[in-house]
Every structure is written in structure tokens, then in C-alpha cells.
Design a protein around this motif. Structure first.
Motif, PDB file in Angstrom:
ATOM      1  N   UNK A   9       0.885  -1.131   0.005  1.00 40.76           N
ATOM      2  CA  UNK A   9       0.086  -0.081   0.007  1.00 40.76           C
ATOM      3  C   UNK A   9       0.846   1.327   0.075  1.00 40.76           C
ATOM      4  N   UNK A  10       2.010   1.196   0.641  1.00 43.02           N
ATOM      5  CA  UNK A  10       2.818   2.470   0.898  1.00 43.02           C
ATOM      6  C   UNK A  10       3.246   2.760  -0.533  1.00 43.02           C
ATOM      7  N   UNK A  11       3.589   1.847  -1.441  1.00 41.13           N
ATOM      8  CA  UNK A  11       3.891   2.110  -2.768  1.00 41.13           C
ATOM      9  C   UNK A  11       2.997   2.652  -3.562  1.00 41.13           C
ATOM     10  N   UNK A  14       2.408   6.214  -3.109  1.00 39.05           N
ATOM     11  CA  UNK A  14       3.229   6.866  -3.776  1.00 39.05           C
ATOM     12  C   UNK A  14       3.133   6.987  -5.204  1.00 39.05           C
TER      13      UNK A  14
END
Lengths: 203, 203
Positions: A9-11, A14
Motif C-alpha cells: 500500500x505504501x508504494x 506514492x
């Protein structure tokens, strides 16, 4: 993103942020995000810090409306710049290009756009009232209108020339013609006819 | 940057950060930075936050070495994926492309590079020892070698096929041929000869 499973999810977050930037599609955004992930965390942190600082530190110059950390901006407060010669540009990028050429020694006036009624940009959306006030207050001698040679840029130039015809200021335009290094055979017909109309006589 | 005067330091810093990204030159970086400045501060803040979070939240999966927020990653921990069929890829972007096709139901092994002795990338720089251990420990049945058809990709595939020839695992490669939607007349000779060699008989 249908391939969520393969992406933390963090990718994904971004990549979505980066995809919102102009000219960056989801493929480029993915490539950039993976690159940032492979590089040391300190580089991502530096970029994050500079992004977070940007809006807090940069404001519009109250005189010329360029982006600046000081008010007035370094150009408007530079006594070596001719305050009676003002170059009118559509945006900060145009101003930067002219500064880079190092051949203009006056001040600027940034309109932040060009007339385009179809897009809802009329004279009120640009910094035109402020320009008129500035011409009167600071006894501007010459206005170099450096809008782009696009439809909105030309419309803006025409509007300004009509509006300022009796403002007691000399009006000039950037010369139009063949760019440096370009073969005449590659120039488009519009550019060629402008270059012929604006031909410079040998003295 | 010689045109510093026209540019506030906060903008110069961001442009320099952005120029370090692959495929982003100083002109594109300037355009992006000015765009970010024109948009609401909340968008820059969101991008800054996601960048700052990235390295803290994402790690390598201990099994397949893909980027993930969990260990093992969602693919390695999914019981519906065939753990005895492993696709070897050079990087996370290749893995994402294959996931997007939704036609692979096994697990992955991310090498994080391809053999390129000129650039100092030998077998030790890739996750090859871990792959061999994984084959033995998890009774891998088939290894689909999906490295790119570039010089380093082909070298990596050859190395793996030689190294694993007697490892008791079936080795396969992605089919090579004309991409979907491409005219035969536009295919390069190498691709065409691969497509002919690998022709599929009508049953």
C-alpha cells in the motif's frame, strides 16, 4: 490498480501521488517510486522535506508576482535592474528562461496565465489590473510583452496592447523568427512569414 | 543553475532533488516543481508524507525478496498460489507486469538485478544462493525463468539454467515472439527468427 496484490500500500500511495503530476503516467510513476525505494531512505527524506517546505517558504512578490522567498523578490529589490523597463510574461517558467539568457536587465510582471475564454480565463483571472496600477505608480517607460506565440499568448498580447495604447508607456514584443540553429527548410510557414515580415536591414 | 536570481532557494532544492530521479532532466524537474507550487499545499504535503513513509513501511519478503509491508508478502502467504511453481524475475517491476497479466498462479523470486560483469554484478550480487536454498527446502517443481531478453537478462537465464541443470527442478522460459498487435513487417529480425523457431503447431 488491479495488480494490488503485488504492490504494498505504501508504494501504491506514492505511485498515485506521482501519477497526479503533469506528464507522469502510471508506468513512469511506478518506475520512479521503485527507484526511490531502491535508493537510500535519506534521499526520499530530503525530497519529502523539500516538498513539505515549498509552500511555506515561497510566496508571490507583491510587485511582480513572481514566486519568491522574499517580498519584494531579489530581482525587484536589485538596484541594478531598470525598474522602468518591465517584461510581461505568462508564467514563472518564461521568466526563468529569459533570466537564463542574461540579456534582459529590467524587471518582470508575471500574469500567471494567458487569456483563454474557453477555459474561463478572462482579464480578471490575470494580474492585469495590478500591471496597470504598477505602470502608473512606478512610471514604467517600456513594457516588453513576452507572452508565447500561441493562441492564448497572442490574445493576451493583443488585449494588453489595446488596453495600454493610451497609458503613456512604450509597448514592445519579442522578435519572431527562425530559432538559432534551425535550418530554414525545417521552419514552418507561419514562422517563416513572421521572419520575412520582421526581416532586419543590413546597415 | 546559473539563473539562481530568478529562483527562490526552496524551489532550487526541490528541482535538484527531482533532477536526481531517472529520466527527469532539469527542465522536467522545473516544470514539476512549478506545478507542485501552483497546486494546493495539501497535495505537496501528501506526497511528502508518502515519500517519508516509504522506506519505513516497505521491506523485502524473506521468501521471494519482493518489496512488501508484510513478511512473508501477500503472494507468498496466499494458500491459493502454487508454492512449487516459481517465476524468477529481475526486479519488482517485472513481477508487477506479470501479476497484471493475471496468468501466473505460482510464486516469485526477485533477483534484484541481472548478471552484468562490466557493471560489477556477478552471481553474488543477485539472490541466487537464496533461490537454490529455496528450491531444495520447498520442493520447487518448476522454475519459470522470466528474465528480460536483453544481454544481462539472457546471461542470467543461461547462468541459472547451467547452475540448476541437476537441481531436480523443471526449467522453463517465457515464450519469445511477435508482441500482440504488432505487424509482422515491423518486427525486428531477431524477434522474427525467435518467433519462427518457437512456432506453435496447429493441433
Amino acid at each position: 490498480m488491479t495488480h494490488i496484490k503485488a504492490l504494498p500500500q505504501a508504494l501504491v500511495s506514492l505511485i498515485e501521488d506521482l501519477s497526479r503530476l503533469p506528464g507522469i503516467g502510471s508506468k513512469t510513476a511506478t518506475r520512479l517510486a521503485l527507484h526511490i525505494l531502491r535508493r537510500p531512505a535519506s534521499e526520499a527524506a530530503a525530497l519529502a522535506r523539500d516538498l513539505a517546505d515549498l509552500h511555506a517558504r515561497i510566496h508571490l512578490c507583491g510587485n511582480c508576482f513572481s514566486f519568491s522567498e522574499e517580498n519584494p523578490c531579489p530581482i525587484c529589490s536589485d538596484p541594478r535592474r531598470d525598474a522602468t523597463l518591465v517584461c510581461v510574461v505568462e508564467g514563472p517558467a518564461d521568466m526563468m528562461a529569459i533570466e537564463k539568457s542574461a540579456s534582459f536587465k529590467g524587471q518582470y510582471h508575471v500574469l500567471h496565465g494567458a487569456l483563454s475564454p474557453m477555459d474561463g480565463v478572462g482579464p480578471r483571472e490575470l494580474r492585469i489590473e495590478a500591471l496597470i496600477t504598477r505602470i502608473q505608480r512606478h512610471k514604467i517607460r517600456e513594457l516588453l510583452i513576452a507572452t508565447s506565440s500561441t493562441v492564448p499568448g497572442e490574445a493576451t498580447a493583443s488585449y494588453l496592447m489595446e488596453k495600454l495604447a493610451r497609458a503613456g508607456v512604450k509597448l514592445s514584443r519579442l522578435a519572431c523568427g527562425i530559432p538559432m540553429g534551425m535550418d530554414v527548410r525545417h521552419a514552418d510557414t507561419m514562422t517563416l512569414s513572421r521572419a520575412i515580415d520582421g526581416r532586419v536591414m543590413n546597415r
